[in-house]
Design a protein around this motif. Structure first.
Motif, PDB file in Angstrom:
ATOM      1  N   ASP A  94       1.885  -0.797   9.445  1.00 43.05           N
ATOM      2  CA  ASP A  94       2.301  -0.228   8.164  1.00 43.05           C
ATOM      3  C   ASP A  94       2.871   1.173   8.375  1.00 43.05           C
ATOM      4  O   ASP A  94       2.629   1.810   9.411  1.00 43.05           O
ATOM      5  N   PRO A  95       3.644   1.684   7.417  1.00 42.84           N
ATOM      6  CA  PRO A  95       4.296   2.984   7.586  1.00 42.84           C
ATOM      7  C   PRO A  95       3.322   4.127   7.856  1.00 42.84           C
ATOM      8  O   PRO A  95       3.619   5.004   8.673  1.00 42.84           O
ATOM      9  N   ASP A  96       2.170   4.148   7.193  1.00 39.53           N
ATOM     10  CA  ASP A  96       1.223   5.250   7.367  1.00 39.53           C
ATOM     11  C   ASP A  96       0.714   5.328   8.790  1.00 39.53           C
ATOM     12  O   ASP A  96       0.603   6.412   9.379  1.00 39.53           O
ATOM     13  N   THR A  97       0.386   4.166   9.365  1.00 41.14           N
ATOM     14  CA  THR A  97      -0.112   4.143  10.741  1.00 41.14           C
ATOM     15  C   THR A  97       0.951   4.640  11.709  1.00 41.14           C
ATOM     16  O   THR A  97       0.683   5.471  12.588  1.00 41.14           O
ATOM     17  N   THR A 333     -10.745   5.827  -4.940  1.00 43.40           N
ATOM     18  CA  THR A 333     -10.029   6.123  -3.690  1.00 43.40           C
ATOM     19  C   THR A 333      -9.355   4.867  -3.136  1.00 43.40           C
ATOM     20  O   THR A 333      -8.189   4.900  -2.721  1.00 43.40           O
ATOM     21  N   LEU A 334     -10.093   3.753  -3.137  1.00 41.87           N
ATOM     22  CA  LEU A 334      -9.530   2.504  -2.630  1.00 41.87           C
ATOM     23  C   LEU A 334      -8.414   1.990  -3.526  1.00 41.87           C
ATOM     24  O   LEU A 334      -7.477   1.340  -3.059  1.00 41.87           O
ATOM     25  N   CYS A 339      -2.672   0.711  -4.222  1.00 42.55           N
ATOM     26  CA  CYS A 339      -1.408   0.928  -4.924  1.00 42.55           C
ATOM     27  C   CYS A 339      -0.315   1.413  -3.966  1.00 42.55           C
ATOM     28  O   CYS A 339       0.840   0.990  -4.043  1.00 42.55           O
ATOM     29  N   LYS A 340      -0.691   2.285  -3.075  1.00 42.23           N
ATOM     30  CA  LYS A 340       0.264   2.781  -2.090  1.00 42.23           C
ATOM     31  C   LYS A 340       0.717   1.658  -1.174  1.00 42.23           C
ATOM     32  O   LYS A 340       1.903   1.533  -0.844  1.00 42.23           O
ATOM     33  N   LYS A 341      -0.222   0.798  -0.782  1.00 33.26           N
ATOM     34  CA  LYS A 341       0.088  -0.320   0.111  1.00 33.26           C
ATOM     35  C   LYS A 341       1.088  -1.274  -0.523  1.00 33.26           C
ATOM     36  O   LYS A 341       1.993  -1.789   0.147  1.00 33.26           O
ATOM     37  N   HIS A 342       0.931  -1.523  -1.826  1.00 30.23           N
ATOM     38  CA  HIS A 342       1.783  -2.492  -2.513  1.00 30.23           C
ATOM     39  C   HIS A 342       2.885  -1.824  -3.336  1.00 30.23           C
ATOM     40  O   HIS A 342       3.535  -2.480  -4.148  1.00 30.23           O
ATOM     41  N   ASP A 343       3.076  -0.527  -3.084  1.00 27.99           N
ATOM     42  CA  ASP A 343       4.166   0.230  -3.721  1.00 27.99           C
ATOM     43  C   ASP A 343       4.117   0.091  -5.242  1.00 27.99           C
ATOM     44  O   ASP A 343       5.116  -0.242  -5.891  1.00 27.99           O
ATOM     45  N   LEU A 373     -10.349  -4.876  -5.444  1.00 29.73           N
ATOM     46  CA  LEU A 373      -9.407  -3.934  -6.047  1.00 29.73           C
ATOM     47  C   LEU A 373      -7.966  -4.306  -5.714  1.00 29.73           C
ATOM     48  O   LEU A 373      -7.063  -4.160  -6.551  1.00 29.73           O
ATOM     49  N   GLU A 374      -7.759  -4.788  -4.515  1.00 33.01           N
ATOM     50  CA  GLU A 374      -6.409  -5.211  -4.137  1.00 33.01           C
ATOM     51  C   GLU A 374      -5.968  -6.407  -4.986  1.00 33.01           C
ATOM     52  O   GLU A 374      -4.816  -6.482  -5.426  1.00 33.01           O
ATOM     53  N   ARG A 375      -6.900  -7.335  -5.231  1.00 31.70           N
ATOM     54  CA  ARG A 375      -6.584  -8.463  -6.112  1.00 31.70           C
ATOM     55  C   ARG A 375      -6.207  -7.963  -7.513  1.00 31.70           C
ATOM     56  O   ARG A 375      -5.246  -8.436  -8.131  1.00 31.70           O
TER      57      ARG A 375
END
Length: 470
Positions: A94-97, A333-334, A339-343, A373-375
């Motif tokens: 991913d971009p952050d890594t 936090t999660l 949200c950042k992960k899925h833009d 939370l991702e769901r």
């Protein structure tokens, strides 16, 4: 410079880095890069392992470079680090890594070249394949989001206090806690707060490595020690020399490997598989488990002498349901992370949503919360959070799995079961519990069409214990 093939996931890196102000060139092979560019003009090379045969990689060994691998393994990680790579990152990523590792590689001098298959003790590279990247060397305050371990509850303050005292020593540490509570984050904090923080932290999930390979992975092997050992190789314990070795799920370590590990702790020396001589090592051992090791000792599944070697200092990571207001803090936090992960924009965190979060028992702890939370982020309307989209299951939910009566006496396999109103998780539990008395973990994984690591992860997620063998 990015060096990768046309179909490589690494091509995305060009876009990610360009957005952040980096000037990026792309080549399809190392030879092409050498032919058309002066590599000394580039501060960093990002190389896909698919286009990096040994003879080509040797030509850039003096450059600062990061290896990305679409088929990552512990073996390849060690080998590429030994050949001079600053970092080893599995693909896809991913971009952050990528951005974090690029910045860190540019801000610090290239680590010393390695000799043979050994990693220098002063290498700070993190080559763990089973966890997210470790905290920065300058560790933030424990309990803050930046530290990775979020919490302000009384039980967490007790843990933080004990952790800081333990970290200053070289004592062996055994971390207890349910699956998903963050035991690896605790291990990383111990390392980052210790005198060894500038040396390597090697993380190994003992359950994720096939039983027939784990001794070789940990202790190394001599050429010809077994089929496929075409050359001698150091193991991960040598890679952790002068640093910290974290063995997650230590209860899954086979008895033969337990005996070898005991020798490392008692004598400070390691002997490769198939070797007759030993090598001195200086490691700090941190282990973790969700299992009752003392009960395993009584059942003959864990060595008693090793248990007491590991049980010098003990830290217990509390379950999420015991952490009160921390649940809301962690959830927020999660939520931002998802949200950042899925833009997606971060939606308001309502009292109704928080009430649903707090009402659940969280048997899977922080890992379960993160998935839920991702769901919710994916399924809820834009800018809103709907508690129903957490898709939380009560402990009483159960379904029925029945065996197909038309198997005709053939050997049992996953395709020979009829699933009536079940989920895949229900089917997994039924199949494993039905067959584990006559199948090894490897055979179970093959029958289900998954890896042994995936089998272990699903056991932890669904609470399916391994059968006790005498």
């Amino acid at each position: 410079m990015v060096i990768c093939g046309d179909n490589s996931p690494l091509k995305e890196v060009d876009r990610w880095l360009s957005r952040n102000g980096f000037h990026v060139n792309i080549s399809q092979t190392i030879e092409q890069a050498i032919k058309y560019y002066e590599l000394d003009d580039f501060e960093l090379l990002l190389i896909d392992a698919e286009v990096a045969p040994d003879e080509s990689l040797a030509k850039v060994s003096q450059q600062t470079f990061i290896i990305f691998d679409q088929r990552p393994s512990l073996n390849s990680a060690i080998e590429y680090m030994a050949k001079g790579a600053n970092y080893f990152i599995p693909l896809p990523t991913d971009p952050d890594t990528v951005l974090a590792q690029v910045i860190e590689a540019l801000e610090k001098p290239k680590h010393g070249q390695t000799k043979g298959a050994e990693l220098k003790a002063d290498s700070t590279a993190d080559i763990s394949l089973f966890a997210e990247q470790s905290q920065p060397p300058s560790s933030p305050t424990l309990g803050s989001p930046e530290s990775g371990i979020i919490g302000n509850s009384p039980v967490m303050h007790i843990l933080f206090d004990e952790l800081q005292k333990v970290a200053k020593t070289n004592a062996t540490v055994l971390i207890h806690g349910e699956s998903g509570t963050g035991k690896e984050l605790v291990a990383k904090s111990i390392h980052n707060l210790s005198k060894r923080k500038n040396n390597a932290l090697i993380s190994v999930n003992c359950a994720a490595i096939p039983e027939n390979l784990i001794e070789s992975e940990l202790f190394g092997h001599e050429k010809g020690a077994f089929t496929g050992a075409v050359s001698a190789r150091d193991g991960l314990i040598v890679a952790a020399d002068q640093g910290t070795l974290f063995l997650d799920e230590i209860g899954e370590l086979p008895l033969e490997a337990q005996a070898r590990l005991l020798r490392v702790l008692q004598e400070g020396e390691i002997r490769r598989v198939g070797a007759v001589t030993s090598t001195q090592v200086d490691i700090r051992l941190v282990t973790a488990t969700h299992r009752n090791l003392l009960q395993m000792v009584q059942n003959g599944m864990f060595r008693e002498d090793l248990y007491y070697r590991l049980y010098v200092m003990e830290l217990t990571v509390p379950a999420l349901r015991e952490r009160g207001e921390d649940i809301s803090l962690i959830a927020k936090t999660l939520l931002e992370k998802a949200c950042k992960k899925h833009d997606k924009p971060v939606p308001p965190y309502s009292k109704t949503f928080d009430k649903a979060i707090r009402a659940h028992n969280w048997p899977g702890n922080v890992r379960e919360l993160e998935n839920a939370l991702e769901r919710a982020i994916i399924l809820s309307p834009e800018g809103k959070l709907e508690a129903s989209n957490l898709k939380l299951k009560s402990k009483d939910s159960h379904t029925k799995v029945t065996k197909d009566v038309h198997t005709g006496g053939a050997s049992e396999s996953p395709s020979q079961f009829v699933i009536e109103g079940t989920t895949l998780d229900d089917y997994f539990k039924h199949f494993v519990l039905t067959h584990q008395h006559k199948m090894t973990e490897t055979q179970l994984a093959q029958s289900l069409g998954i890896s042994r690591k995936s089998l272990w992860e699903r056991r932890q997620k669904l609470g399916v214990p391994r059968k006790v063998t005498e």
